[in-house]
Design a protein around this motif. Structure first.
Motif, PDB file in Angstrom:
ATOM      1  N   MET A 154     -76.748  26.235  18.731  1.00 12.75           N
ATOM      2  CA  MET A 154     -76.606  25.390  19.891  1.00 12.75           C
ATOM      3  C   MET A 154     -76.822  26.203  21.161  1.00 12.75           C
ATOM      4  O   MET A 154     -75.980  26.276  22.016  1.00 12.75           O
ATOM      5  N   CYS A 155     -77.981  26.827  21.248  1.00  9.88           N
ATOM      6  CA  CYS A 155     -78.330  27.590  22.432  1.00  9.88           C
ATOM      7  C   CYS A 155     -78.910  26.652  23.484  1.00  9.88           C
ATOM      8  O   CYS A 155     -79.471  25.616  23.161  1.00  9.88           O
ATOM      9  N   PHE A 156     -78.789  27.018  24.727  1.00  7.35           N
ATOM     10  CA  PHE A 156     -79.123  26.127  25.828  1.00  7.35           C
ATOM     11  C   PHE A 156     -80.477  26.467  26.444  1.00  7.35           C
ATOM     12  O   PHE A 156     -80.791  27.629  26.699  1.00  7.35           O
ATOM     13  N   PHE A 157     -81.265  25.420  26.694  1.00  7.99           N
ATOM     14  CA  PHE A 157     -82.598  25.527  27.270  1.00  7.99           C
ATOM     15  C   PHE A 157     -82.745  24.503  28.386  1.00  7.99           C
ATOM     16  O   PHE A 157     -82.031  23.512  28.435  1.00  7.99           O
ATOM     17  N   ASP A 158     -83.713  24.752  29.278  1.00  7.30           N
ATOM     18  CA  ASP A 158     -84.089  23.731  30.258  1.00  7.30           C
ATOM     19  C   ASP A 158     -84.948  22.693  29.562  1.00  7.30           C
ATOM     20  O   ASP A 158     -85.588  22.966  28.551  1.00  7.30           O
ATOM     21  N   GLN A 159     -84.943  21.485  30.104  1.00 10.87           N
ATOM     22  CA  GLN A 159     -85.808  20.420  29.611  1.00 10.87           C
ATOM     23  C   GLN A 159     -86.677  19.961  30.772  1.00 10.87           C
ATOM     24  O   GLN A 159     -86.161  19.664  31.854  1.00 10.87           O
ATOM     25  N   HIS A 160     -87.980  19.925  30.578  1.00 10.51           N
ATOM     26  CA  HIS A 160     -88.900  19.434  31.602  1.00 10.51           C
ATOM     27  C   HIS A 160     -89.253  17.989  31.270  1.00 10.51           C
ATOM     28  O   HIS A 160     -89.786  17.705  30.214  1.00 10.51           O
ATOM     29  N   ARG A 161     -88.907  17.057  32.178  1.00  5.35           N
ATOM     30  CA  ARG A 161     -89.170  15.634  31.973  1.00  5.35           C
ATOM     31  C   ARG A 161     -90.350  15.217  32.846  1.00  5.35           C
ATOM     32  O   ARG A 161     -90.330  15.385  34.053  1.00  5.35           O
ATOM     33  N   PHE A 162     -91.387  14.680  32.202  1.00  4.69           N
ATOM     34  CA  PHE A 162     -92.598  14.252  32.894  1.00  4.69           C
ATOM     35  C   PHE A 162     -92.442  12.834  33.426  1.00  4.69           C
ATOM     36  O   PHE A 162     -91.570  12.086  32.990  1.00  4.69           O
ATOM     37  N   VAL A 163     -93.323  12.447  34.339  1.00  6.94           N
ATOM     38  CA  VAL A 163     -93.305  11.119  34.943  1.00  6.94           C
ATOM     39  C   VAL A 163     -93.480  10.034  33.879  1.00  6.94           C
ATOM     40  O   VAL A 163     -92.887   8.968  33.964  1.00  6.94           O
ATOM     41  N   CYS A 164     -94.275  10.326  32.850  1.00  5.94           N
ATOM     42  CA  CYS A 164     -94.563   9.333  31.807  1.00  5.94           C
ATOM     43  C   CYS A 164     -93.389   9.125  30.856  1.00  5.94           C
ATOM     44  O   CYS A 164     -93.434   8.247  30.000  1.00  5.94           O
ATOM     45  N   GLY A 165     -92.329   9.942  30.958  1.00  2.16           N
ATOM     46  CA  GLY A 165     -91.170   9.809  30.081  1.00  2.16           C
ATOM     47  C   GLY A 165     -91.136  10.848  28.975  1.00  2.16           C
ATOM     48  O   GLY A 165     -90.116  11.030  28.328  1.00  2.16           O
ATOM     49  N   ASP A 166     -92.243  11.518  28.735  1.00  2.00           N
ATOM     50  CA  ASP A 166     -92.292  12.567  27.726  1.00  2.00           C
ATOM     51  C   ASP A 166     -91.570  13.804  28.267  1.00  2.00           C
ATOM     52  O   ASP A 166     -91.255  13.887  29.449  1.00  2.00           O
ATOM     53  N   TRP A 167     -91.302  14.773  27.395  1.00  2.00           N
ATOM     54  CA  TRP A 167     -90.599  15.978  27.830  1.00  2.00           C
ATOM     55  C   TRP A 167     -91.006  17.157  26.966  1.00  2.00           C
ATOM     56  O   TRP A 167     -91.628  16.991  25.917  1.00  2.00           O
ATOM     57  N   LYS A 168     -90.666  18.336  27.417  1.00  2.00           N
ATOM     58  CA  LYS A 168     -90.863  19.544  26.621  1.00  2.00           C
ATOM     59  C   LYS A 168     -89.743  20.523  26.939  1.00  2.00           C
ATOM     60  O   LYS A 168     -89.079  20.420  27.965  1.00  2.00           O
ATOM     61  N   TRP A 169     -89.530  21.464  26.026  1.00  2.00           N
ATOM     62  CA  TRP A 169     -88.514  22.478  26.229  1.00  2.00           C
ATOM     63  C   TRP A 169     -88.985  23.468  27.273  1.00  2.00           C
ATOM     64  O   TRP A 169     -90.147  23.821  27.334  1.00  2.00           O
ATOM     65  N   GLY A 170     -88.042  23.927  28.088  1.00  2.00           N
ATOM     66  CA  GLY A 170     -88.326  24.923  29.110  1.00  2.00           C
ATOM     67  C   GLY A 170     -87.772  26.280  28.710  1.00  2.00           C
ATOM     68  O   GLY A 170     -87.690  26.624  27.531  1.00  2.00           O
ATOM     69  N   HIS A 171     -87.355  27.034  29.689  1.00  2.00           N
ATOM     70  CA  HIS A 171     -86.870  28.389  29.475  1.00  2.00           C
ATOM     71  C   HIS A 171     -85.499  28.414  28.808  1.00  2.00           C
ATOM     72  O   HIS A 171     -84.679  27.533  28.998  1.00  2.00           O
ATOM     73  N   PHE A 172     -85.284  29.456  28.028  1.00  2.00           N
ATOM     74  CA  PHE A 172     -83.982  29.713  27.430  1.00  2.00           C
ATOM     75  C   PHE A 172     -83.002  30.053  28.548  1.00  2.00           C
ATOM     76  O   PHE A 172     -83.324  30.784  29.475  1.00  2.00           O
ATOM     77  N   ARG A 173     -81.765  29.531  28.473  1.00  2.00           N
ATOM     78  CA  ARG A 173     -80.788  29.774  29.534  1.00  2.00           C
ATOM     79  C   ARG A 173     -79.534  30.490  29.059  1.00  2.00           C
ATOM     80  O   ARG A 173     -79.016  31.353  29.743  1.00  2.00           O
ATOM     81  N   GLN A 174     -78.995  30.119  27.898  1.00  2.00           N
ATOM     82  CA  GLN A 174     -77.704  30.683  27.519  1.00  2.00           C
ATOM     83  C   GLN A 174     -77.522  30.654  26.000  1.00  2.00           C
ATOM     84  O   GLN A 174     -77.887  29.689  25.343  1.00  2.00           O
ATOM     85  N   HIS A 175     -76.938  31.731  25.460  1.00  2.00           N
ATOM     86  CA  HIS A 175     -76.599  31.783  24.037  1.00  2.00           C
ATOM     87  C   HIS A 175     -75.365  30.944  23.773  1.00  2.00           C
ATOM     88  O   HIS A 175     -74.513  30.758  24.637  1.00  2.00           O
ATOM     89  N   CYS A 176     -75.261  30.483  22.543  1.00  2.00           N
ATOM     90  CA  CYS A 176     -74.044  29.793  22.133  1.00  2.00           C
ATOM     91  C   CYS A 176     -73.140  30.788  21.409  1.00  2.00           C
ATOM     92  O   CYS A 176     -73.501  31.939  21.204  1.00  2.00           O
ATOM     93  N   ALA A 177     -71.974  30.340  20.997  1.00  2.00           N
ATOM     94  CA  ALA A 177     -71.007  31.216  20.331  1.00  2.00           C
ATOM     95  C   ALA A 177     -71.438  31.560  18.904  1.00  2.00           C
ATOM     96  O   ALA A 177     -70.975  32.545  18.342  1.00  2.00           O
ATOM     97  N   LYS A 178     -72.341  30.803  18.306  1.00  2.00           N
ATOM     98  CA  LYS A 178     -72.755  31.052  16.924  1.00  2.00           C
ATOM     99  C   LYS A 178     -73.734  32.210  16.803  1.00  2.00           C
ATOM    100  O   LYS A 178     -73.861  32.795  15.738  1.00  2.00           O
ATOM    101  N   GLU A 179     -74.464  32.519  17.854  1.00  2.00           N
ATOM    102  CA  GLU A 179     -75.492  33.556  17.779  1.00  2.00           C
ATOM    103  C   GLU A 179     -74.988  34.819  18.450  1.00  2.00           C
ATOM    104  O   GLU A 179     -74.670  34.823  19.632  1.00  2.00           O
ATOM    105  N   TYR A 180     -74.897  35.884  17.687  1.00  2.00           N
ATOM    106  CA  TYR A 180     -74.373  37.143  18.218  1.00  2.00           C
ATOM    107  C   TYR A 180     -75.468  38.190  18.395  1.00  2.00           C
ATOM    108  O   TYR A 180     -75.253  39.204  19.030  1.00  2.00           O
ATOM    109  N   ARG A 181     -76.648  37.974  17.810  1.00  2.00           N
ATOM    110  CA  ARG A 181     -77.729  38.955  17.934  1.00  2.00           C
ATOM    111  C   ARG A 181     -78.426  38.812  19.285  1.00  2.00           C
ATOM    112  O   ARG A 181     -78.775  37.703  19.695  1.00  2.00           O
TER     113      ARG A 181
END
Length: 116
Positions: free
Chosen positions: A1-28
């Motif tokens: 459950m790591c956190f990323f930006d989401q880019h939302r287009f005018v047409c309603g579609d979206w794509k993943w953006g940059h990585f922002r923050q690690h979750c507690a499950k990932e230690y590497r």
């Protein structure tokens, strides 16, 4: 459950953006757990690449239809050109249909969308 930006287009579609923050499950360091959550949604003032392609093909199709209509008004002296343009229009219709199906698959597959 790591956190990323989401880019939302005018047409309603979206794509993943940059990585922002690690979750507690990932230690590497430098690794993510694989599950993506949205940190923030960034509105994009344009359409997605698929919608841009669809719009381009629609404009090309409209230009061919106008050309065929003009040639048909002028008589039968442009028969070969009309036939060639009609074939092109049919090809564009097929491409537009395929792109529309791809866009619909992306919109329905929310969990499988990884951006492009």
């Amino acid at each position: 459950m790591c956190f990323f930006d989401q880019h939302r287009f005018v047409c309603g579609d979206w794509k993943w953006g940059h990585f922002r923050q690690h979750c507690a499950k990932e230690y590497r360091i430098g690794e993510t757990c694989g599950m993506k959550l949205i940190m923030q949604t960034v509105p994009v003032g344009s359409k997605c690449k698929l919608c841009e392609k669809i719009d381009t093909k629609m404009r090309r199709r409209a230009a061919e239809v106008d050309r065929v209509n003009r040639w048909q008004r002028e008589g039968s002296k442009f028969r070969a050109s009309i036939d060639k343009s009609m074939d092109l229009i049919r090809g564009l219709d097929g491409e537009i249909y395929e792109l529309s199906c791809e866009r619909n698959r992306r919109l329905q597959g929310i969990g499988t969308q990884t951006g492009y």
